[in-house]
Design an enzyme around this catalytic site. Structure first.
Site, PDB file in Angstrom:
ATOM      1  N   ARG A  57       0.837  -1.203   0.000  1.00  0.00           N
ATOM      2  CA  ARG A  57       0.000   0.000   0.000  1.00  0.00           C
ATOM      3  C   ARG A  57       0.877   1.260   0.000  1.00  0.00           C
ATOM      4  O   ARG A  57       0.990   1.959  -0.992  1.00  0.00           O
ATOM      5  CB  ARG A  57      -0.934  -0.012   1.229  1.00  0.00           C
ATOM      6  CG  ARG A  57      -2.161   0.886   1.108  1.00  0.00           C
ATOM      7  CD  ARG A  57      -1.918   2.374   1.233  1.00  0.00           C
ATOM      8  NE  ARG A  57      -1.251   2.741   2.491  1.00  0.00           N
ATOM      9  CZ  ARG A  57      -0.857   3.985   2.755  1.00  0.00           C
ATOM     10  NH1 ARG A  57      -1.036   4.956   1.884  1.00  0.00           N
ATOM     11  NH2 ARG A  57      -0.224   4.236   3.894  1.00  0.00           N
ATOM     12  N   ASP A  58       1.559   1.503   1.097  1.00  0.00           N
ATOM     13  CA  ASP A  58       2.335   2.742   1.216  1.00  0.00           C
ATOM     14  C   ASP A  58       3.458   2.790   0.183  1.00  0.00           C
ATOM     15  O   ASP A  58       3.786   3.847  -0.354  1.00  0.00           O
ATOM     16  CB  ASP A  58       2.906   2.831   2.639  1.00  0.00           C
ATOM     17  CG  ASP A  58       3.418   4.220   2.989  1.00  0.00           C
ATOM     18  OD1 ASP A  58       3.022   5.176   2.321  1.00  0.00           O
ATOM     19  OD2 ASP A  58       4.218   4.336   3.928  1.00  0.00           O
ATOM     20  N   HIS A  63       6.832   4.245  12.540  1.00  0.00           N
ATOM     21  CA  HIS A  63       6.831   4.208  11.069  1.00  0.00           C
ATOM     22  C   HIS A  63       7.898   5.218  10.624  1.00  0.00           C
ATOM     23  O   HIS A  63       7.649   6.426  10.601  1.00  0.00           O
ATOM     24  CB  HIS A  63       5.438   4.593  10.565  1.00  0.00           C
ATOM     25  CG  HIS A  63       5.315   4.679   9.077  1.00  0.00           C
ATOM     26  ND1 HIS A  63       4.547   3.805   8.334  1.00  0.00           N
ATOM     27  CD2 HIS A  63       5.866   5.526   8.172  1.00  0.00           C
ATOM     28  CE1 HIS A  63       4.620   4.117   7.051  1.00  0.00           C
ATOM     29  NE2 HIS A  63       5.419   5.176   6.926  1.00  0.00           N
ATOM     30  N   HIS A  93      10.939   6.774   8.108  1.00  0.00           N
ATOM     31  CA  HIS A  93      11.462   6.892   6.749  1.00  0.00           C
ATOM     32  C   HIS A  93      12.972   7.096   6.827  1.00  0.00           C
ATOM     33  O   HIS A  93      13.486   7.654   7.796  1.00  0.00           O
ATOM     34  CB  HIS A  93      10.788   8.058   6.017  1.00  0.00           C
ATOM     35  CG  HIS A  93       9.444   7.679   5.458  1.00  0.00           C
ATOM     36  ND1 HIS A  93       9.020   8.049   4.209  1.00  0.00           N
ATOM     37  CD2 HIS A  93       8.453   6.923   5.989  1.00  0.00           C
ATOM     38  CE1 HIS A  93       7.806   7.566   3.997  1.00  0.00           C
ATOM     39  NE2 HIS A  93       7.434   6.884   5.067  1.00  0.00           N
ATOM     40  N   CYS A 113      10.210   9.242  -1.691  1.00  0.00           N
ATOM     41  CA  CYS A 113       9.809  10.382  -0.858  1.00  0.00           C
ATOM     42  C   CYS A 113       9.135  11.421  -1.733  1.00  0.00           C
ATOM     43  O   CYS A 113       9.796  12.064  -2.545  1.00  0.00           O
ATOM     44  CB  CYS A 113      11.034  10.991  -0.172  1.00  0.00           C
ATOM     45  SG  CYS A 113      10.638  12.456   0.801  1.00  0.00           S
ATOM     46  N   ASN A 141      10.396   5.072   2.648  1.00  0.00           N
ATOM     47  CA  ASN A 141      10.202   4.093   3.717  1.00  0.00           C
ATOM     48  C   ASN A 141      11.476   3.310   4.024  1.00  0.00           C
ATOM     49  O   ASN A 141      12.207   2.909   3.122  1.00  0.00           O
ATOM     50  CB  ASN A 141       9.159   3.054   3.271  1.00  0.00           C
ATOM     51  CG  ASN A 141       7.746   3.579   3.320  1.00  0.00           C
ATOM     52  OD1 ASN A 141       7.258   3.913   4.383  1.00  0.00           O
ATOM     53  ND2 ASN A 141       7.109   3.657   2.163  1.00  0.00           N
TER      54      ASN A 141
END
Lengths: 307, 307
Positions: B15-16, B207, B209, B240, B249
């Protein structure tokens, strides 16, 4: 243990970073790189190697590089010296510090220099004795401290043993190097806990590779152990000779970003280092391997485009 | 605080990670990716978004993806639901968990959804009330927790405020997300110290990055604060959106390598994840952004070449 207020970052890009470049990097490019780095404020730049050009052709211009750079007061210029001949070169070039080396892995020592760890370090004794007489600072670089490409695991006791040997031949500073980047924070802390019992904490450094992405986590772990000297390579120059295409030295920009975020003083200007990383990546025609470098360059390009 | 014995890794790549891919990724590729990831043992895979295809065309096949995947017992399949219509899609697709979202930065909230933080979270109340009635698990994702691309610094108190708002509308789990990767371990620890006073530690996630290379250092810092849930994206999928060419991520392979090295159980097989990362990087025709993934792939290719 609280985080230190300040650390020393040793920039190793010009030597460790460029050493494995296949195409010869022009001497003028090397000189400009060193000058840009010392101008950014590094207290120590590992500049070149006085090693036989048959072994490392990339460093054949060691004397010219040392003669060509501007000496910034406050920066020490270090050079690798594998033997007495190398030391002669270092002295003639007015290096501030010599670097000798040994592995914590017997398999690595045998494979790379065809002798035991103990013999390899004993061979440096005439070099360090002569260097001491000349007032040179001596750094011992201990490779494979967190793992070996040939034997895998390296016991913590083997690292302690080499630290003691380096100390016995007069090393002022000792690098705990994760040559293949396999370490994680648990082992990192175990190693520093053990070696700080036999050598002063403030003269131990951390030389981490980012091959498995662990370098900054290991540096943070080392900071929590009170370590205050760290090696890094601008733009992540260096790659990994043991795994083609893999990442090598931790990028200086990423390390500086970490220290700035932690409020730890380095005396180094991150923006100048990002510019130096862009300069050398462009000169070599390769991708900048620093994440912080890439992000900051992207940001400044965006701002320029919007201005 | 001692390191936890086990952690939950939430794989967000499908998804992300894929959300911002410009070219439409075939539904069959998405399904194979999810199946490979659940087969590797992830307890939670963020699978797709039930969002208007006008907003996110890449997720237009959400229902087909959910219908096509194999449901592994032990894996929860999460989906993003921006509104009641999204919730209907999630229910029809038998999702196990819905994800709602809000920012800790007023500037980000205004710019992205044209309303205040407080309003944006209140708008989710009918969604979470209906989801609760249907027995769905609810996760709240809190973006810009460590910094914002528009306003820069984000006060810790703003993060605490959003955590309390998420809790008040029934979130079972709350993600502390460093959306632009600007955080470092000091701020990471400060944020967790503050939010664990108002929400249970064991239901907070991290979460991170890797835009400035800090993700693994931040994860290690979060582990030291007792956090036991972490998000990661296979092969570092995602990029990004705020800095073209920069890293996004944190890569799952790097996170698993860290946990394995720390002796922390994840229940996930690293080798299968490396293979999944190779699969999706090849399918997308892009470089694998995981350092551990690249190193392990290089190693296995070397071994194959030497066999």
């Amino acid at each position: 243990m609280a985080l230190p207020a300040a650390v020393k970052i040793v920039e190793v890009g010009p030597r460790d970073g460029l050493q494995n470049e296949k195409d010869f990097v022009p001497t003028a490019t090397k000189i400009e790189l060193v000058n840009r780095l010392s101008a950014a404020g590094f207290p120590n730049v590992e500049t070149t190697s006085f090693v036989s050009p048959k072994w490392v052709p990339q460093m054949a211009d060691a004397a010219d590089v040392m003669a060509g750079i501007e000496r910034r007061p406050g920066t020490l210029y270090s050079v690798l010296t594998p033997n007495l001949r190398g030391l002669e070169g270092a002295l003639a070039a007015r290096a501030d510090e010599i670097v000798i080396f040994g592995a914590a892995s017997e398999a690595f020592s045998q494979k790379n220099i065809n002798c035991s760890i103990a013999e390899s370090i004993e061979r440096f004794r005439p070099v360090t004795e002569a260097a001491k007489q000349q007032g040179l600072r001596i750094r011992g670089s201990l490779s494979c401290a967190l793992g070996c490409p040939y034997q895998g695991d390296v016991p913590v006791s083997a690292v302690v043993d080499v630290v003691e040997r380096f100390a016995s031949i007069g090393c002022d500073e000792i690098d705990i190097a994760d040559t293949i980047g396999v370490g994680t924070p648990k082992r990192t802390r175990e190693v520093y806990e053990a070696v700080t019992r036999v050598f002063p904490r403030e003269r131990l450094s951390g030389h981490f590779h980012d091959t498995y992405g662990q370098a900054l986590a290991n540096i943070y772990a080392a900071l929590l152990e009170g370590i205050t000297i760290f090696h890094a390579s601008v733009a992540g120059l260096g790659g990994c000779p043991y795994a083609k295409g893999a990442t090598g030295n931790v990028a200086t920009e990423d390390v500086l970003y970490l220290m700035n975020g932690l409020g730890i003083d380095t005396g180094v200007d991150l923006n100048q280092v990002v510019a130096a990383g862009d300069f050398i990546s462009t000169a070599l025609g390769r991708q900048n391997a620093s994440r912080a470098g890439k992000a900051l360059l992207a940001k400044s390009r965006n701002e320029a485009a919007c201005a």
